[in-house]
Design a protein around this motif. Structure first.
Motif, PDB file in Angstrom:
ATOM      1  N   THR A 222       0.852  -1.184   0.000  1.00  0.00           N
ATOM      2  CA  THR A 222       0.000   0.000   0.000  1.00  0.00           C
ATOM      3  C   THR A 222       0.889   1.235   0.000  1.00  0.00           C
ATOM      4  OG1 THR A 222      -1.668  -1.179   1.305  1.00  0.00           O
ATOM      5  CG2 THR A 222      -1.843   1.222   1.217  1.00  0.00           C
ATOM      6  N   VAL A 223       0.631   2.155  -0.920  1.00  0.00           N
ATOM      7  CA  VAL A 223       1.372   3.413  -0.971  1.00  0.00           C
ATOM      8  C   VAL A 223       0.802   4.337   0.104  1.00  0.00           C
ATOM      9  CG1 VAL A 223       1.962   5.419  -2.385  1.00  0.00           C
ATOM     10  CG2 VAL A 223       1.824   3.142  -3.429  1.00  0.00           C
ATOM     11  N   ILE A 224       1.688   4.921   0.921  1.00  0.00           N
ATOM     12  CA  ILE A 224       1.264   5.852   1.971  1.00  0.00           C
ATOM     13  C   ILE A 224       1.388   7.289   1.468  1.00  0.00           C
ATOM     14  CG2 ILE A 224       1.715   6.676   4.314  1.00  0.00           C
ATOM     15  CD1 ILE A 224       2.807   3.829   4.907  1.00  0.00           C
ATOM     16  N   THR A 225       2.562   7.654   0.968  1.00  0.00           N
ATOM     17  CA  THR A 225       2.775   8.973   0.356  1.00  0.00           C
ATOM     18  C   THR A 225       3.629   8.783  -0.886  1.00  0.00           C
ATOM     19  OG1 THR A 225       4.807   9.437   1.582  1.00  0.00           O
ATOM     20  CG2 THR A 225       2.735  10.175   2.584  1.00  0.00           C
ATOM     21  N   GLY A 226       3.561   9.720  -1.819  1.00  0.00           N
ATOM     22  CA  GLY A 226       4.331   9.607  -3.050  1.00  0.00           C
ATOM     23  C   GLY A 226       3.599   8.749  -4.064  1.00  0.00           C
TER      24      GLY A 226
ATOM     25  N   PHE B 286       0.687   3.554  -8.818  1.00  0.00           N
ATOM     26  CA  PHE B 286      -0.127   3.470  -7.612  1.00  0.00           C
ATOM     27  C   PHE B 286       0.131   4.702  -6.758  1.00  0.00           C
ATOM     28  CE2 PHE B 286       0.280  -0.776  -9.201  1.00  0.00           C
ATOM     29  CZ  PHE B 286      -0.987  -1.308  -9.030  1.00  0.00           C
ATOM     30  N   MET B 287      -0.957   5.337  -6.340  1.00  0.00           N
ATOM     31  CA  MET B 287      -0.924   6.585  -5.581  1.00  0.00           C
ATOM     32  C   MET B 287      -1.288   6.309  -4.118  1.00  0.00           C
ATOM     33  SD  MET B 287      -0.027   8.614  -7.993  1.00  0.00           S
ATOM     34  CE  MET B 287      -0.243  10.220  -7.239  1.00  0.00           C
ATOM     35  N   PRO B 288      -1.175   7.324  -3.234  1.00  0.00           N
ATOM     36  CA  PRO B 288      -1.491   7.116  -1.818  1.00  0.00           C
ATOM     37  C   PRO B 288      -2.866   6.476  -1.610  1.00  0.00           C
ATOM     38  CG  PRO B 288      -0.431   9.224  -2.100  1.00  0.00           C
ATOM     39  CD  PRO B 288      -0.694   8.681  -3.488  1.00  0.00           C
ATOM     40  N   GLY B 289      -2.880   5.446  -0.755  1.00  0.00           N
ATOM     41  CA  GLY B 289      -4.108   4.719  -0.453  1.00  0.00           C
ATOM     42  C   GLY B 289      -4.369   3.548  -1.380  1.00  0.00           C
ATOM     43  N   GLU B 290      -3.656   3.486  -2.502  1.00  0.00           N
ATOM     44  CA  GLU B 290      -3.856   2.381  -3.440  1.00  0.00           C
ATOM     45  C   GLU B 290      -2.913   1.233  -3.099  1.00  0.00           C
ATOM     46  OE1 GLU B 290      -5.454   4.711  -7.371  1.00  0.00           O
ATOM     47  OE2 GLU B 290      -3.298   4.342  -7.244  1.00  0.00           O
ATOM     48  N   LYS B 291      -3.349   0.010  -3.434  1.00  0.00           N
ATOM     49  CA  LYS B 291      -2.537  -1.163  -3.121  1.00  0.00           C
ATOM     50  C   LYS B 291      -2.432  -2.081  -4.316  1.00  0.00           C
ATOM     51  CE  LYS B 291      -5.290  -2.152   0.287  1.00  0.00           C
ATOM     52  NZ  LYS B 291      -5.870  -2.750   1.485  1.00  0.00           N
ATOM     53  N   PHE B 292      -1.395  -2.911  -4.276  1.00  0.00           N
ATOM     54  CA  PHE B 292      -1.219  -3.942  -5.291  1.00  0.00           C
ATOM     55  C   PHE B 292      -0.706  -5.203  -4.612  1.00  0.00           C
ATOM     56  CE2 PHE B 292       2.663  -1.404  -5.243  1.00  0.00           C
ATOM     57  CZ  PHE B 292       3.682  -2.344  -5.243  1.00  0.00           C
ATOM     58  N   PHE B 293      -0.873  -6.318  -5.301  1.00  0.00           N
ATOM     59  CA  PHE B 293      -0.504  -7.620  -4.747  1.00  0.00           C
ATOM     60  C   PHE B 293       0.588  -8.251  -5.599  1.00  0.00           C
ATOM     61  CE2 PHE B 293      -4.735  -6.653  -3.363  1.00  0.00           C
ATOM     62  CZ  PHE B 293      -4.746  -7.050  -2.038  1.00  0.00           C
ATOM     63  N   VAL B 294       1.533  -8.902  -4.919  1.00  0.00           N
ATOM     64  CA  VAL B 294       2.636  -9.583  -5.599  1.00  0.00           C
ATOM     65  C   VAL B 294       2.626 -11.040  -5.143  1.00  0.00           C
ATOM     66  CG1 VAL B 294       5.104  -9.586  -6.045  1.00  0.00           C
ATOM     67  CG2 VAL B 294       3.961  -7.431  -5.492  1.00  0.00           C
TER      68      VAL B 294
ATOM     69  N   THR C 230       9.030   7.952  -1.443  1.00  0.00           N
ATOM     70  CA  THR C 230       7.703   7.356  -1.297  1.00  0.00           C
ATOM     71  C   THR C 230       7.671   6.433  -0.089  1.00  0.00           C
ATOM     72  OG1 THR C 230       7.264   7.488  -3.667  1.00  0.00           O
ATOM     73  CG2 THR C 230       6.013   5.850  -2.431  1.00  0.00           C
ATOM     74  N   ALA C 231       6.635   6.579   0.738  1.00  0.00           N
ATOM     75  CA  ALA C 231       6.440   5.713   1.898  1.00  0.00           C
ATOM     76  C   ALA C 231       5.435   4.626   1.545  1.00  0.00           C
ATOM     77  CB  ALA C 231       5.939   6.524   3.088  1.00  0.00           C
ATOM     78  N   TYR C 232       5.645   3.437   2.131  1.00  0.00           N
ATOM     79  CA  TYR C 232       4.784   2.295   1.817  1.00  0.00           C
ATOM     80  C   TYR C 232       4.574   1.420   3.046  1.00  0.00           C
ATOM     81  CZ  TYR C 232       9.073  -0.389   1.941  1.00  0.00           C
ATOM     82  OH  TYR C 232      10.244  -0.969   2.361  1.00  0.00           O
ATOM     83  N   LEU C 233       3.528   0.611   2.975  1.00  0.00           N
ATOM     84  CA  LEU C 233       3.236  -0.421   3.965  1.00  0.00           C
ATOM     85  C   LEU C 233       3.189  -1.740   3.216  1.00  0.00           C
ATOM     86  CD1 LEU C 233       2.193  -1.123   6.915  1.00  0.00           C
ATOM     87  CD2 LEU C 233      -0.076  -1.074   5.879  1.00  0.00           C
ATOM     88  N   CYS C 234       3.935  -2.729   3.685  1.00  0.00           N
ATOM     89  CA  CYS C 234       3.957  -4.047   3.052  1.00  0.00           C
ATOM     90  C   CYS C 234       3.463  -5.084   4.048  1.00  0.00           C
ATOM     91  CB  CYS C 234       5.367  -4.390   2.588  1.00  0.00           C
ATOM     92  SG  CYS C 234       5.483  -6.030   1.839  1.00  0.00           S
ATOM     93  N   ARG C 235       2.391  -5.783   3.689  1.00  0.00           N
ATOM     94  CA  ARG C 235       1.886  -6.896   4.503  1.00  0.00           C
ATOM     95  C   ARG C 235       2.294  -8.192   3.829  1.00  0.00           C
ATOM     96  NH1 ARG C 235      -3.881  -7.218   4.726  1.00  0.00           N
ATOM     97  NH2 ARG C 235      -3.460  -8.872   6.204  1.00  0.00           N
TER      98      ARG C 235
END
Length: 96
Positions: free
Chosen positions: A46-50, A65-73, A87-92
């Motif tokens: 998930t993109v947090i900023t950038g 992908f912009m802030p709030g958008e997510k993608f799956f790998v 760019t800041a991100y969250l990876c689950r």
């Protein structure tokens, strides 16, 4: 417990942790550049900023992908990123 990770000569840094609410996760920042990552587990990014310009496995086209958008790998795959600005991100890390 927190785990600090550093990749690509310090241009990508993250802090990993295991949360009872969202599971194994990392949050980090990527500086401007181009990066190739490999996965062991499936990932939800998930993109947090950038913004992240991403070439996902099996896709012929780059996607932004912009802030709030997510993608799956998928697990055991490789994906490419282009980052134009920090760019800041969250990876689950998802279960198999």
């Amino acid at each position: 417990m927190l785990k600090v990770n550093e990749y690509f000569a310090g241009k990508v840094k993250s802090i990993g942790f295991d949360s009872s609410s969202i599971g194994l996760t990392s949050v980090g920042v990527m500086e401007e550049g181009e990066y190739t990552f490999t996965t062991a587990l499936p990932e939800e990014m998930t993109v947090i900023t950038g913004a992240l310009k991403v070439l996902l496995p099996g896709s012929p086209d780059w996607q932004v992908f912009m802030p709030g958008e997510k993608f799956f790998v998928p697990a055991h795959s490789e994906f490419n990123l282009q980052v134009a600005d920090a760019t800041a991100y969250l990876c689950r890390y998802l279960s198999k």
